[in-house]
Design a protein around this motif. Sequence first.
Motif, PDB file in Angstrom:
ATOM      1  N   ALA A  24     -48.314   1.104  -7.910  1.00 24.08           N
ATOM      2  CA  ALA A  24     -47.601   0.863  -9.165  1.00 24.08           C
ATOM      3  C   ALA A  24     -46.033   1.115  -8.584  1.00 24.08           C
ATOM      4  O   ALA A  24     -45.382  -0.036  -9.673  1.00 24.08           O
ATOM      5  N   ALA A  25     -45.724   1.295  -7.377  1.00 30.75           N
ATOM      6  CA  ALA A  25     -44.272   1.753  -7.503  1.00 30.75           C
ATOM      7  C   ALA A  25     -43.883  -0.215  -6.915  1.00 30.75           C
ATOM      8  O   ALA A  25     -44.664  -1.493  -6.106  1.00 30.75           O
ATOM      9  N   ASP A  26     -42.480  -0.509  -7.586  1.00 32.41           N
ATOM     10  CA  ASP A  26     -42.380  -1.919  -7.084  1.00 32.41           C
ATOM     11  C   ASP A  26     -41.489  -2.074  -5.467  1.00 32.41           C
ATOM     12  O   ASP A  26     -41.081  -1.126  -4.448  1.00 32.41           O
ATOM     13  N   VAL A  27     -42.082  -2.918  -4.680  1.00 30.94           N
ATOM     14  CA  VAL A  27     -41.210  -3.233  -3.538  1.00 30.94           C
ATOM     15  C   VAL A  27     -39.728  -4.031  -3.165  1.00 30.94           C
ATOM     16  O   VAL A  27     -39.963  -5.138  -3.987  1.00 30.94           O
ATOM     17  N   SER A  28     -39.026  -3.347  -2.910  1.00 30.45           N
ATOM     18  CA  SER A  28     -37.719  -4.683  -3.042  1.00 30.45           C
ATOM     19  C   SER A  28     -37.147  -4.752  -1.304  1.00 30.45           C
ATOM     20  O   SER A  28     -37.224  -3.921  -0.870  1.00 30.45           O
ATOM     21  N   PHE A  29     -35.654  -5.660  -1.371  1.00 36.55           N
ATOM     22  CA  PHE A  29     -35.960  -6.032   0.532  1.00 36.55           C
ATOM     23  C   PHE A  29     -34.250  -6.298  -0.745  1.00 36.55           C
ATOM     24  O   PHE A  29     -34.095  -7.173   0.553  1.00 36.55           O
ATOM     25  N   ASP A  30     -34.228  -6.033  -1.823  1.00 35.95           N
ATOM     26  CA  ASP A  30     -32.528  -6.607  -2.122  1.00 35.95           C
ATOM     27  C   ASP A  30     -31.632  -5.828  -1.241  1.00 35.95           C
ATOM     28  O   ASP A  30     -31.977  -4.528  -0.445  1.00 35.95           O
ATOM     29  N   THR A  31     -30.444  -6.215  -0.963  1.00 35.13           N
ATOM     30  CA  THR A  31     -29.308  -5.083  -0.166  1.00 35.13           C
ATOM     31  C   THR A  31     -29.286  -3.952  -1.559  1.00 35.13           C
ATOM     32  O   THR A  31     -28.466  -3.943  -2.474  1.00 35.13           O
ATOM     33  N   PRO A  32     -29.719  -2.658  -1.171  1.00 32.63           N
ATOM     34  CA  PRO A  32     -29.069  -1.175  -2.405  1.00 32.63           C
ATOM     35  C   PRO A  32     -27.429  -1.093  -2.093  1.00 32.63           C
ATOM     36  O   PRO A  32     -27.275  -0.012  -1.721  1.00 32.63           O
ATOM     37  N   ASP A  33     -26.759  -2.009  -2.242  1.00 29.15           N
ATOM     38  CA  ASP A  33     -25.728  -1.647  -2.426  1.00 29.15           C
ATOM     39  C   ASP A  33     -24.923  -1.279  -4.385  1.00 29.15           C
ATOM     40  O   ASP A  33     -26.116  -0.612  -5.053  1.00 29.15           O
ATOM     41  N   GLU A 150     -21.236   5.078   7.941  1.00 28.26           N
ATOM     42  CA  GLU A 150     -20.230   4.034   7.637  1.00 28.26           C
ATOM     43  C   GLU A 150     -21.209   3.024   6.800  1.00 28.26           C
ATOM     44  O   GLU A 150     -21.098   2.692   6.379  1.00 28.26           O
ATOM     45  N   PHE A 151     -22.588   3.058   7.203  1.00 27.28           N
ATOM     46  CA  PHE A 151     -23.384   2.115   6.226  1.00 27.28           C
ATOM     47  C   PHE A 151     -23.011   3.070   4.850  1.00 27.28           C
ATOM     48  O   PHE A 151     -23.304   1.110   4.269  1.00 27.28           O
ATOM     49  N   TRP A 152     -23.470   3.785   4.883  1.00 37.24           N
ATOM     50  CA  TRP A 152     -23.478   4.364   2.892  1.00 37.24           C
ATOM     51  C   TRP A 152     -22.335   3.836   2.489  1.00 37.24           C
ATOM     52  O   TRP A 152     -21.860   3.536   1.595  1.00 37.24           O
ATOM     53  N   SER A 153     -20.857   3.823   2.455  1.00 37.38           N
ATOM     54  CA  SER A 153     -19.816   3.715   2.843  1.00 37.38           C
ATOM     55  C   SER A 153     -19.574   2.328   3.009  1.00 37.38           C
ATOM     56  O   SER A 153     -18.753   2.002   1.631  1.00 37.38           O
ATOM     57  N   ALA A 154     -20.263   1.402   3.621  1.00 35.91           N
ATOM     58  CA  ALA A 154     -19.724  -0.097   3.823  1.00 35.91           C
ATOM     59  C   ALA A 154     -21.180  -0.420   2.594  1.00 35.91           C
ATOM     60  O   ALA A 154     -19.880  -1.727   1.638  1.00 35.91           O
ATOM     61  N   LEU A 155     -21.933   0.315   1.927  1.00 38.00           N
ATOM     62  CA  LEU A 155     -22.914  -0.408   0.576  1.00 38.00           C
ATOM     63  C   LEU A 155     -22.220   0.131  -0.238  1.00 38.00           C
ATOM     64  O   LEU A 155     -22.414  -0.162  -1.510  1.00 38.00           O
ATOM     65  N   ALA A 158     -23.111   6.074  -2.487  1.00 33.48           N
ATOM     66  CA  ALA A 158     -23.209   8.096  -1.949  1.00 33.48           C
ATOM     67  C   ALA A 158     -24.569   7.862  -0.984  1.00 33.48           C
ATOM     68  O   ALA A 158     -25.490   7.131  -1.571  1.00 33.48           O
ATOM     69  N   PRO A 159     -25.120   8.343  -0.043  1.00 39.25           N
ATOM     70  CA  PRO A 159     -25.558   8.529   0.962  1.00 39.25           C
ATOM     71  C   PRO A 159     -26.882   9.329   0.662  1.00 39.25           C
ATOM     72  O   PRO A 159     -26.747  10.153  -0.737  1.00 39.25           O
ATOM     73  N   ARG A 160     -27.944   8.827   0.509  1.00 39.36           N
ATOM     74  CA  ARG A 160     -29.575   8.874  -0.477  1.00 39.36           C
ATOM     75  C   ARG A 160     -30.599   9.446   1.322  1.00 39.36           C
ATOM     76  O   ARG A 160     -30.320   8.527   2.472  1.00 39.36           O
ATOM     77  N   PRO A 161     -32.012   9.496   0.559  1.00 40.37           N
ATOM     78  CA  PRO A 161     -33.012   9.955   1.158  1.00 40.37           C
ATOM     79  C   PRO A 161     -33.273   8.634   1.878  1.00 40.37           C
ATOM     80  O   PRO A 161     -33.561   7.695   1.333  1.00 40.37           O
ATOM     81  N   ALA A 162     -33.294   8.399   3.502  1.00 41.09           N
ATOM     82  CA  ALA A 162     -33.856   7.793   3.994  1.00 41.09           C
ATOM     83  C   ALA A 162     -34.458   7.591   5.195  1.00 41.09           C
ATOM     84  O   ALA A 162     -34.397   8.892   5.974  1.00 41.09           O
ATOM     85  N   PHE A 163     -35.561   6.594   5.532  1.00 36.16           N
ATOM     86  CA  PHE A 163     -36.266   6.906   7.743  1.00 36.16           C
ATOM     87  C   PHE A 163     -36.213   5.032   7.435  1.00 36.16           C
ATOM     88  O   PHE A 163     -36.257   4.295   6.795  1.00 36.16           O
ATOM     89  N   SER A 164     -35.793   4.768   8.577  1.00 34.01           N
ATOM     90  CA  SER A 164     -36.456   3.855   9.527  1.00 34.01           C
ATOM     91  C   SER A 164     -37.453   3.261   9.525  1.00 34.01           C
ATOM     92  O   SER A 164     -38.481   3.760   9.572  1.00 34.01           O
ATOM     93  N   VAL A 165     -37.501   1.960   9.697  1.00 31.20           N
ATOM     94  CA  VAL A 165     -39.237   1.812   9.819  1.00 31.20           C
ATOM     95  C   VAL A 165     -39.179   0.497  10.644  1.00 31.20           C
ATOM     96  O   VAL A 165     -38.402  -0.966  10.564  1.00 31.20           O
ATOM     97  N   THR A 166     -38.939   0.614  11.845  1.00 27.03           N
ATOM     98  CA  THR A 166     -39.351  -1.076  12.874  1.00 27.03           C
ATOM     99  C   THR A 166     -40.142  -1.704  13.517  1.00 27.03           C
ATOM    100  O   THR A 166     -40.884  -0.346  13.709  1.00 27.03           O
ATOM    101  N   VAL A 167     -40.314  -2.671  13.044  1.00 25.77           N
ATOM    102  CA  VAL A 167     -41.184  -3.166  13.435  1.00 25.77           C
ATOM    103  C   VAL A 167     -41.120  -4.024  14.488  1.00 25.77           C
ATOM    104  O   VAL A 167     -40.097  -5.129  14.933  1.00 25.77           O
ATOM    105  N   THR A 168     -41.930  -4.675  15.883  1.00 25.23           N
ATOM    106  CA  THR A 168     -41.234  -4.997  16.704  1.00 25.23           C
ATOM    107  C   THR A 168     -42.100  -6.722  16.583  1.00 25.23           C
ATOM    108  O   THR A 168     -43.398  -6.916  16.663  1.00 25.23           O
ATOM    109  N   LEU A 169     -41.291  -7.622  16.441  1.00 26.33           N
ATOM    110  CA  LEU A 169     -41.939  -9.548  16.150  1.00 26.33           C
ATOM    111  C   LEU A 169     -42.012 -10.002  18.203  1.00 26.33           C
ATOM    112  O   LEU A 169     -41.161  -9.655  18.258  1.00 26.33           O
ATOM    113  N   THR A 170     -42.875 -10.855  18.462  1.00 28.57           N
ATOM    114  CA  THR A 170     -42.863 -12.106  18.926  1.00 28.57           C
ATOM    115  C   THR A 170     -42.101 -13.181  18.541  1.00 28.57           C
ATOM    116  O   THR A 170     -42.425 -14.016  18.079  1.00 28.57           O
TER     117      THR A 170
END
Length: 274
Positions: A24-33, A150-155, A158-170
Amino acid sequence: MFQDLDATLKALLDDAAGPAELQAADVSFDTPDKDYKPAQATVNLFLHEVTENRTLRDEARVMERVGDGYTSRMPPLRVDCTYLTTAWSAQAGALKAAEEHHLLGLALRWLSRFPIVDDRFLRGSLKNPPQLYPLPTVVAQTQEGRSNGEFWSALGIAPRPAFSVTVTLTVEPFDQVEDLPQVESIQITSTSIPDPTLAGRVLDHALTPVPAVVVTVVETGAQTTSARDGTFIVPGLGFGVYTLSVQAPAKPVEQVTVTYAADHQTHTVVLSGP
């Protein structure tokens, strides 16, 4: 390419087998600034790093069978695409934090089910033509010594809960493909270290044996003629560098320099031109 990976991850999060709240949630790829304020519950995947995966680098050329021959091309790059995943709620106060934490946890659990992205989720150029290798994923991993402060400061937020997802392309950056003929036969030529002989084989431009070719050693005048299978032998020479004058029937003379040694007694001469 990256937009197709976005669409692939969205298809994965929207899968009907996943948690209902995640669907039901939206999926976004916008910059979370600081200006990012989604109007509904949203999972945001921000692509913030693209690096070559040197661990998976393969220096060997890629060989494929095509018809009666083969193709050879440079190996592709393996590229890690890392998304920072956050959850966003349009509610206020404690309800906002509760919804974001719940949604983020659902996304983490669901994405962790796919160490390899299923083919059914692939979109666009990731599906056609198909990737040379499956798409591995790594969830909730960070590089040692790296901080998101530094990432959150650049945006500007305030820092917020997050996790990374890494996908390896060819990624195929090379367009050059070399066509190679099919191997039709293998010829093994033996030599003798105690009783060496300068020998060889004459082939035309299509690698077909050429008989009746007159082979002359320019330095000594020694001469021989190639046999039906293109082979020739010049006995009685000492080791050294020689110039072979090659005269095929109805063809101009060609010269080839060879180094004759105990471990290099046999030489292949390929004639130029049709």
